[in-house]
Design a protein around this motif. Structure first.
Motif, PDB file in Angstrom:
ATOM      1  N   TYR A   6       0.743  -1.285  -0.070  1.00  0.00           N
ATOM      2  CA  TYR A   6      -0.050  -0.031   0.001  1.00  0.00           C
ATOM      3  C   TYR A   6       0.698   1.373   0.088  1.00  0.00           C
ATOM      4  O   TYR A   6       1.779   1.070   0.702  1.00  0.00           O
ATOM      5  N   PRO A   7       0.470   2.380  -0.797  1.00  0.00           N
ATOM      6  CA  PRO A   7      -0.537   2.221  -1.684  1.00  0.00           C
ATOM      7  C   PRO A   7      -0.358   1.402  -3.112  1.00  0.00           C
ATOM      8  O   PRO A   7       0.979   1.178  -3.244  1.00  0.00           O
ATOM      9  N   ASN A   8      -1.091   0.931  -3.719  1.00  0.00           N
ATOM     10  CA  ASN A   8      -1.024   0.258  -4.937  1.00  0.00           C
ATOM     11  C   ASN A   8      -2.141   0.619  -5.931  1.00  0.00           C
ATOM     12  O   ASN A   8      -3.261   0.196  -5.784  1.00  0.00           O
ATOM     13  N   PRO A   9      -1.768   1.452  -6.788  1.00  0.00           N
ATOM     14  CA  PRO A   9      -0.415   1.936  -7.462  1.00  0.00           C
ATOM     15  C   PRO A   9       0.214   3.002  -6.303  1.00  0.00           C
ATOM     16  O   PRO A   9      -0.564   3.502  -5.574  1.00  0.00           O
ATOM     17  N   PHE A  10       1.455   3.131  -6.808  1.00  0.00           N
ATOM     18  CA  PHE A  10       2.161   3.968  -5.592  1.00  0.00           C
ATOM     19  C   PHE A  10       3.111   5.054  -6.550  1.00  0.00           C
ATOM     20  O   PHE A  10       3.307   4.878  -7.726  1.00  0.00           O
ATOM     21  N   ASN A  11       3.208   6.068  -5.789  1.00  0.00           N
ATOM     22  CA  ASN A  11       4.294   6.981  -6.188  1.00  0.00           C
ATOM     23  C   ASN A  11       4.474   7.820  -5.225  1.00  0.00           C
ATOM     24  O   ASN A  11       3.319   8.619  -4.432  1.00  0.00           O
ATOM     25  N   PRO A  12       5.697   8.082  -4.495  1.00  0.00           N
ATOM     26  CA  PRO A  12       6.824   7.614  -4.799  1.00  0.00           C
ATOM     27  C   PRO A  12       7.359   6.175  -4.229  1.00  0.00           C
ATOM     28  O   PRO A  12       8.374   5.669  -4.578  1.00  0.00           O
ATOM     29  N   THR A  14       6.090   2.667  -1.602  1.00  0.00           N
ATOM     30  CA  THR A  14       5.136   1.585  -1.299  1.00  0.00           C
ATOM     31  C   THR A  14       5.626   0.788  -0.050  1.00  0.00           C
ATOM     32  O   THR A  14       6.705   0.548   0.076  1.00  0.00           O
ATOM     33  N   THR A  15       4.713   0.573   0.754  1.00  0.00           N
ATOM     34  CA  THR A  15       5.015  -0.035   2.013  1.00  0.00           C
ATOM     35  C   THR A  15       4.580  -1.578   1.446  1.00  0.00           C
ATOM     36  O   THR A  15       3.536  -2.027   1.126  1.00  0.00           O
ATOM     37  N   ILE A  16       5.461  -2.782   1.623  1.00  0.00           N
ATOM     38  CA  ILE A  16       5.191  -4.148   1.325  1.00  0.00           C
ATOM     39  C   ILE A  16       5.077  -4.805   2.827  1.00  0.00           C
ATOM     40  O   ILE A  16       6.027  -4.966   3.581  1.00  0.00           O
ATOM     41  N   ALA A  17       4.054  -5.409   2.976  1.00  0.00           N
ATOM     42  CA  ALA A  17       3.924  -6.373   4.130  1.00  0.00           C
ATOM     43  C   ALA A  17       3.983  -7.762   3.805  1.00  0.00           C
ATOM     44  O   ALA A  17       3.482  -8.030   2.630  1.00  0.00           O
ATOM     45  N   ASN A  32      11.332  -6.529 -13.453  1.00  0.00           N
ATOM     46  CA  ASN A  32      10.474  -5.848 -14.329  1.00  0.00           C
ATOM     47  C   ASN A  32       9.626  -6.984 -15.000  1.00  0.00           C
ATOM     48  O   ASN A  32       9.911  -8.082 -14.891  1.00  0.00           O
ATOM     49  N   LEU A  33       8.603  -6.640 -15.996  1.00  0.00           N
ATOM     50  CA  LEU A  33       7.935  -7.759 -16.693  1.00  0.00           C
ATOM     51  C   LEU A  33       8.888  -8.753 -17.465  1.00  0.00           C
ATOM     52  O   LEU A  33       8.117  -9.655 -18.190  1.00  0.00           O
ATOM     53  N   ARG A  34      10.036  -8.198 -17.977  1.00  0.00           N
ATOM     54  CA  ARG A  34      10.922  -9.019 -18.889  1.00  0.00           C
ATOM     55  C   ARG A  34      11.640  -9.972 -18.000  1.00  0.00           C
ATOM     56  O   ARG A  34      12.112 -10.722 -18.586  1.00  0.00           O
ATOM     57  N   GLY A  35      11.527 -10.007 -16.630  1.00  0.00           N
ATOM     58  CA  GLY A  35      12.108 -10.895 -15.701  1.00  0.00           C
ATOM     59  C   GLY A  35      13.402 -10.406 -15.256  1.00  0.00           C
ATOM     60  O   GLY A  35      14.247 -11.130 -14.811  1.00  0.00           O
ATOM     61  N   GLN A  36      13.875  -9.223 -15.761  1.00  0.00           N
ATOM     62  CA  GLN A  36      15.168  -8.726 -15.221  1.00  0.00           C
ATOM     63  C   GLN A  36      14.931  -8.200 -13.847  1.00  0.00           C
ATOM     64  O   GLN A  36      14.245  -7.457 -13.496  1.00  0.00           O
ATOM     65  N   LYS A  37      15.933  -8.751 -13.141  1.00  0.00           N
ATOM     66  CA  LYS A  37      15.998  -7.968 -11.591  1.00  0.00           C
ATOM     67  C   LYS A  37      16.280  -6.669 -11.638  1.00  0.00           C
ATOM     68  O   LYS A  37      17.389  -6.279 -12.093  1.00  0.00           O
ATOM     69  N   ILE A  38      15.478  -5.976 -10.888  1.00  0.00           N
ATOM     70  CA  ILE A  38      15.826  -4.662 -10.569  1.00  0.00           C
ATOM     71  C   ILE A  38      16.535  -4.157  -9.357  1.00  0.00           C
ATOM     72  O   ILE A  38      17.401  -3.349  -9.211  1.00  0.00           O
ATOM     73  N   ILE A  39      16.070  -4.705  -8.167  1.00  0.00           N
ATOM     74  CA  ILE A  39      16.648  -4.515  -7.102  1.00  0.00           C
ATOM     75  C   ILE A  39      16.364  -5.773  -5.980  1.00  0.00           C
ATOM     76  O   ILE A  39      15.288  -6.378  -6.229  1.00  0.00           O
ATOM     77  N   ASP A  40      17.352  -6.042  -5.223  1.00  0.00           N
ATOM     78  CA  ASP A  40      17.003  -6.727  -3.854  1.00  0.00           C
ATOM     79  C   ASP A  40      16.688  -5.792  -2.654  1.00  0.00           C
ATOM     80  O   ASP A  40      17.622  -4.978  -2.379  1.00  0.00           O
ATOM     81  N   TRP A  55       9.696   0.342  -0.280  1.00  0.00           N
ATOM     82  CA  TRP A  55      10.339   0.397  -1.516  1.00  0.00           C
ATOM     83  C   TRP A  55      10.334   1.647  -2.076  1.00  0.00           C
ATOM     84  O   TRP A  55       8.814   2.306  -2.262  1.00  0.00           O
ATOM     85  N   ASP A  56      11.262   2.593  -2.598  1.00  0.00           N
ATOM     86  CA  ASP A  56      11.136   3.761  -3.051  1.00  0.00           C
ATOM     87  C   ASP A  56      11.110   4.023  -4.362  1.00  0.00           C
ATOM     88  O   ASP A  56      10.897   4.984  -4.934  1.00  0.00           O
ATOM     89  N   GLY A  57      10.698   3.045  -5.029  1.00  0.00           N
ATOM     90  CA  GLY A  57      10.613   3.082  -6.453  1.00  0.00           C
ATOM     91  C   GLY A  57      11.834   3.103  -7.270  1.00  0.00           C
ATOM     92  O   GLY A  57      11.839   3.746  -8.319  1.00  0.00           O
ATOM     93  N   LYS A  58      12.815   2.750  -6.688  1.00  0.00           N
ATOM     94  CA  LYS A  58      14.145   2.991  -7.221  1.00  0.00           C
ATOM     95  C   LYS A  58      14.740   1.877  -7.547  1.00  0.00           C
ATOM     96  O   LYS A  58      14.675   0.719  -6.972  1.00  0.00           O
ATOM     97  N   ASP A  59      15.805   1.627  -8.696  1.00  0.00           N
ATOM     98  CA  ASP A  59      16.551   0.410  -8.847  1.00  0.00           C
ATOM     99  C   ASP A  59      17.950   0.216  -7.839  1.00  0.00           C
ATOM    100  O   ASP A  59      17.938   1.178  -7.076  1.00  0.00           O
ATOM    101  N   LYS A  60      18.475  -0.658  -8.348  1.00  0.00           N
ATOM    102  CA  LYS A  60      19.873  -0.940  -7.551  1.00  0.00           C
ATOM    103  C   LYS A  60      20.852   0.134  -7.725  1.00  0.00           C
ATOM    104  O   LYS A  60      21.835   0.370  -6.732  1.00  0.00           O
ATOM    105  N   ASN A  61      20.723   1.270  -8.469  1.00  0.00           N
ATOM    106  CA  ASN A  61      21.783   2.327  -8.613  1.00  0.00           C
ATOM    107  C   ASN A  61      21.140   3.582  -8.305  1.00  0.00           C
ATOM    108  O   ASN A  61      21.613   4.829  -8.786  1.00  0.00           O
ATOM    109  N   LYS A  62      19.887   3.613  -7.576  1.00  0.00           N
ATOM    110  CA  LYS A  62      19.204   4.498  -6.953  1.00  0.00           C
ATOM    111  C   LYS A  62      18.567   5.571  -7.891  1.00  0.00           C
ATOM    112  O   LYS A  62      18.253   6.684  -7.889  1.00  0.00           O
ATOM    113  N   ARG A  63      18.290   5.008  -9.199  1.00  0.00           N
ATOM    114  CA  ARG A  63      17.577   5.611 -10.144  1.00  0.00           C
ATOM    115  C   ARG A  63      16.243   5.432 -10.145  1.00  0.00           C
ATOM    116  O   ARG A  63      15.829   4.176  -9.862  1.00  0.00           O
TER     117      ARG A  63
END
Length: 89
Positions: A6-12, A14-17, A32-40, A55-63
């Protein structure tokens, strides 16, 4: 094992329980939907019970990621759980 985020959809962000049935190594990743890992988001030993992580909606490189659907994958105690989340800008 993954509850609703929540929330879902989110910006910026979301809290994952989630809950785990026993003390174990917990891995929570975003793909992502192509199966590529974005972040651990998690890769650590945790006690059984209910937990939350933001989760702040950023990838592993903080983008910042673009709008779209992403998949959460939780692995714990030999179980795997997945859930869709939507980032909207």
């Amino acid at each position: 094992m993954i509850g609703s985020n929540y929330p879902n959809p989110f910006n910026p962000s979301t809290t994952i329980a989630f809950s785990i049935p026993q003390d174990s190594l917990v891995k929570l990743s975003v793909f992502n939907l192509r199966g590529q890992k974005i972040i651990d988001l998690l890769d650590e030993d945790m006690l059984r019970g209910h937990h939350k992580i933001v989760w702040d909606g950023k990838d592993k490189n903080k983008r910042r990621l673009s709008s779209g659907i992403y998949l959460l994958k939780l692995e714990a105690a030999g179980n795997i759980s997945t859930q869709k989340v939507m980032l909207m800008k």
